[in-house]
Design a protein around this motif. Structure first.
Motif, PDB file in Angstrom:
ATOM      1  N   TRP A 157      57.241  85.693  46.464  1.00 57.36           N
ATOM      2  CA  TRP A 157      56.470  86.651  47.250  1.00 57.36           C
ATOM      3  C   TRP A 157      56.585  86.346  48.733  1.00 57.36           C
ATOM      4  O   TRP A 157      56.874  87.221  49.530  1.00 57.36           O
ATOM      5  CB  TRP A 157      55.023  86.641  46.861  1.00 57.36           C
ATOM      6  CG  TRP A 157      54.763  87.112  45.463  1.00 57.36           C
ATOM      7  CD1 TRP A 157      55.472  88.031  44.763  1.00 57.36           C
ATOM      8  CD2 TRP A 157      53.703  86.697  44.608  1.00 57.36           C
ATOM      9  NE1 TRP A 157      54.926  88.232  43.539  1.00 57.36           N
ATOM     10  CE2 TRP A 157      53.831  87.418  43.411  1.00 57.36           C
ATOM     11  CE3 TRP A 157      52.683  85.804  44.740  1.00 57.36           C
ATOM     12  CZ2 TRP A 157      52.939  87.258  42.363  1.00 57.36           C
ATOM     13  CZ3 TRP A 157      51.806  85.658  43.689  1.00 57.36           C
ATOM     14  CH2 TRP A 157      51.929  86.374  42.537  1.00 57.36           C
ATOM     15  N   HIS A 158      56.326  85.096  49.102  1.00 57.53           N
ATOM     16  CA  HIS A 158      56.323  84.745  50.518  1.00 57.53           C
ATOM     17  C   HIS A 158      57.732  84.651  51.093  1.00 57.53           C
ATOM     18  O   HIS A 158      57.929  84.949  52.258  1.00 57.53           O
ATOM     19  CB  HIS A 158      55.584  83.418  50.730  1.00 57.53           C
ATOM     20  CG  HIS A 158      54.145  83.491  50.318  1.00 57.53           C
ATOM     21  ND1 HIS A 158      53.213  84.202  51.019  1.00 57.53           N
ATOM     22  CD2 HIS A 158      53.486  82.957  49.260  1.00 57.53           C
ATOM     23  CE1 HIS A 158      52.036  84.096  50.435  1.00 57.53           C
ATOM     24  NE2 HIS A 158      52.181  83.352  49.356  1.00 57.53           N
ATOM     25  N   ALA A 159      58.677  84.235  50.289  1.00 58.60           N
ATOM     26  CA  ALA A 159      60.039  84.068  50.788  1.00 58.60           C
ATOM     27  C   ALA A 159      60.774  85.399  50.922  1.00 58.60           C
ATOM     28  O   ALA A 159      61.686  85.520  51.717  1.00 58.60           O
ATOM     29  CB  ALA A 159      60.819  83.134  49.879  1.00 58.60           C
ATOM     30  N   HIS A 160      60.379  86.399  50.134  1.00 58.47           N
ATOM     31  CA  HIS A 160      61.058  87.706  50.159  1.00 58.47           C
ATOM     32  C   HIS A 160      60.024  88.831  50.204  1.00 58.47           C
ATOM     33  O   HIS A 160      59.792  89.509  49.204  1.00 58.47           O
ATOM     34  CB  HIS A 160      61.963  87.870  48.931  1.00 58.47           C
ATOM     35  CG  HIS A 160      63.045  86.849  48.865  1.00 58.47           C
ATOM     36  ND1 HIS A 160      64.146  86.901  49.696  1.00 58.47           N
ATOM     37  CD2 HIS A 160      63.192  85.743  48.112  1.00 58.47           C
ATOM     38  CE1 HIS A 160      64.927  85.872  49.423  1.00 58.47           C
ATOM     39  NE2 HIS A 160      64.371  85.147  48.477  1.00 58.47           N
ATOM     40  N   PRO A 161      59.414  89.088  51.365  1.00 58.39           N
ATOM     41  CA  PRO A 161      58.394  90.144  51.437  1.00 58.39           C
ATOM     42  C   PRO A 161      58.971  91.545  51.326  1.00 58.39           C
ATOM     43  O   PRO A 161      58.223  92.502  51.143  1.00 58.39           O
ATOM     44  CB  PRO A 161      57.753  89.918  52.807  1.00 58.39           C
ATOM     45  CG  PRO A 161      58.791  89.226  53.604  1.00 58.39           C
ATOM     46  CD  PRO A 161      59.561  88.390  52.625  1.00 58.39           C
ATOM     47  N   GLU A 162      60.292  91.690  51.429  1.00 52.26           N
ATOM     48  CA  GLU A 162      60.891  93.015  51.338  1.00 52.26           C
ATOM     49  C   GLU A 162      60.983  93.524  49.905  1.00 52.26           C
ATOM     50  O   GLU A 162      61.200  94.701  49.666  1.00 52.26           O
ATOM     51  CB  GLU A 162      62.283  93.012  51.979  1.00 52.26           C
ATOM     52  CG  GLU A 162      63.344  92.259  51.200  1.00 52.26           C
ATOM     53  CD  GLU A 162      63.366  90.755  51.457  1.00 52.26           C
ATOM     54  OE1 GLU A 162      64.220  90.085  50.878  1.00 52.26           O
ATOM     55  OE2 GLU A 162      62.531  90.262  52.209  1.00 52.26           O
ATOM     56  N   LEU A 163      60.842  92.623  48.930  1.00 51.24           N
ATOM     57  CA  LEU A 163      60.908  93.030  47.530  1.00 51.24           C
ATOM     58  C   LEU A 163      59.640  93.785  47.144  1.00 51.24           C
ATOM     59  O   LEU A 163      58.551  93.455  47.617  1.00 51.24           O
ATOM     60  CB  LEU A 163      61.077  91.805  46.630  1.00 51.24           C
ATOM     61  CG  LEU A 163      62.383  91.016  46.804  1.00 51.24           C
ATOM     62  CD1 LEU A 163      62.383  89.800  45.902  1.00 51.24           C
ATOM     63  CD2 LEU A 163      63.569  91.902  46.498  1.00 51.24           C
ATOM     64  N   PRO A 164      59.758  94.794  46.283  1.00 56.40           N
ATOM     65  CA  PRO A 164      58.556  95.543  45.875  1.00 56.40           C
ATOM     66  C   PRO A 164      57.650  94.699  44.976  1.00 56.40           C
ATOM     67  O   PRO A 164      58.108  93.794  44.288  1.00 56.40           O
ATOM     68  CB  PRO A 164      59.125  96.744  45.124  1.00 56.40           C
ATOM     69  CG  PRO A 164      60.460  96.281  44.633  1.00 56.40           C
ATOM     70  CD  PRO A 164      60.964  95.327  45.670  1.00 56.40           C
ATOM     71  N   VAL A 165      56.378  95.031  45.010  1.00 59.64           N
ATOM     72  CA  VAL A 165      55.406  94.327  44.178  1.00 59.64           C
ATOM     73  C   VAL A 165      55.413  94.968  42.796  1.00 59.64           C
ATOM     74  O   VAL A 165      55.312  96.195  42.657  1.00 59.64           O
ATOM     75  CB  VAL A 165      53.994  94.424  44.802  1.00 59.64           C
ATOM     76  CG1 VAL A 165      52.972  93.780  43.892  1.00 59.64           C
ATOM     77  CG2 VAL A 165      53.996  93.790  46.169  1.00 59.64           C
ATOM     78  N   VAL A 166      55.536  94.143  41.776  1.00 60.72           N
ATOM     79  CA  VAL A 166      55.547  94.626  40.402  1.00 60.72           C
ATOM     80  C   VAL A 166      54.271  94.141  39.731  1.00 60.72           C
ATOM     81  O   VAL A 166      53.950  92.959  39.777  1.00 60.72           O
ATOM     82  CB  VAL A 166      56.794  94.104  39.647  1.00 60.72           C
ATOM     83  CG1 VAL A 166      56.792  94.585  38.208  1.00 60.72           C
ATOM     84  CG2 VAL A 166      58.053  94.523  40.362  1.00 60.72           C
ATOM     85  N   SER A 167      53.542  95.066  39.130  1.00 57.12           N
ATOM     86  CA  SER A 167      52.285  94.705  38.477  1.00 57.12           C
ATOM     87  C   SER A 167      52.199  95.406  37.130  1.00 57.12           C
ATOM     88  O   SER A 167      52.545  96.581  36.995  1.00 57.12           O
ATOM     89  CB  SER A 167      51.098  95.116  39.350  1.00 57.12           C
ATOM     90  OG  SER A 167      49.895  94.870  38.670  1.00 57.12           O
TER      91      SER A 167
END
Length: 92
Positions: free
Chosen positions: A1-11
């Motif tokens: 999460w912190h290293a790649h903030p450009e990735l979408p959040v999956v929940s």
């Protein structure tokens, strides 16, 4: 999460929701142009101080210059430099 903030959040949680902290009523007001100019000047001063601190903390780094007429002279290796005295000569 912190290293790649450009990735979408999956929940996979159906009850997960988000809150916009920029449009809420308790959000901080936008700063004025004078405050923004002052902030930019302070940050520029801090960046210049950090650059000069690196110069003093790391003298082994090479000197970078964009001036074509800049030159230097080594006062230790020049032909007219005084020869260093030995310990015996310095004792007299």
């Amino acid at each position: 999460w912190h290293a790649h903030p450009e990735l979408p959040v999956v929940s996979s949680d159906a009850t997960a929701c988000a809150r916009c902290y920029f449009d809420r009523a308790s959000a901080f007001e936008q700063e004025s142009l004078e405050e923004a100019a002052y902030r930019a000047a302070v940050l520029a001063d801090a960046a210049a101080l950090k650059e000069r601190a690196v110069w003093h903390a790391h003298p082994e780094l090479p000197v970078v210059s964009s001036d074509a007429t800049a030159c230097a002279r080594c006062y230790f290796d020049r032909a007219s430099a005084f020869e260093q005295e030995s310990l015996e000569e310095a004792a007299y």
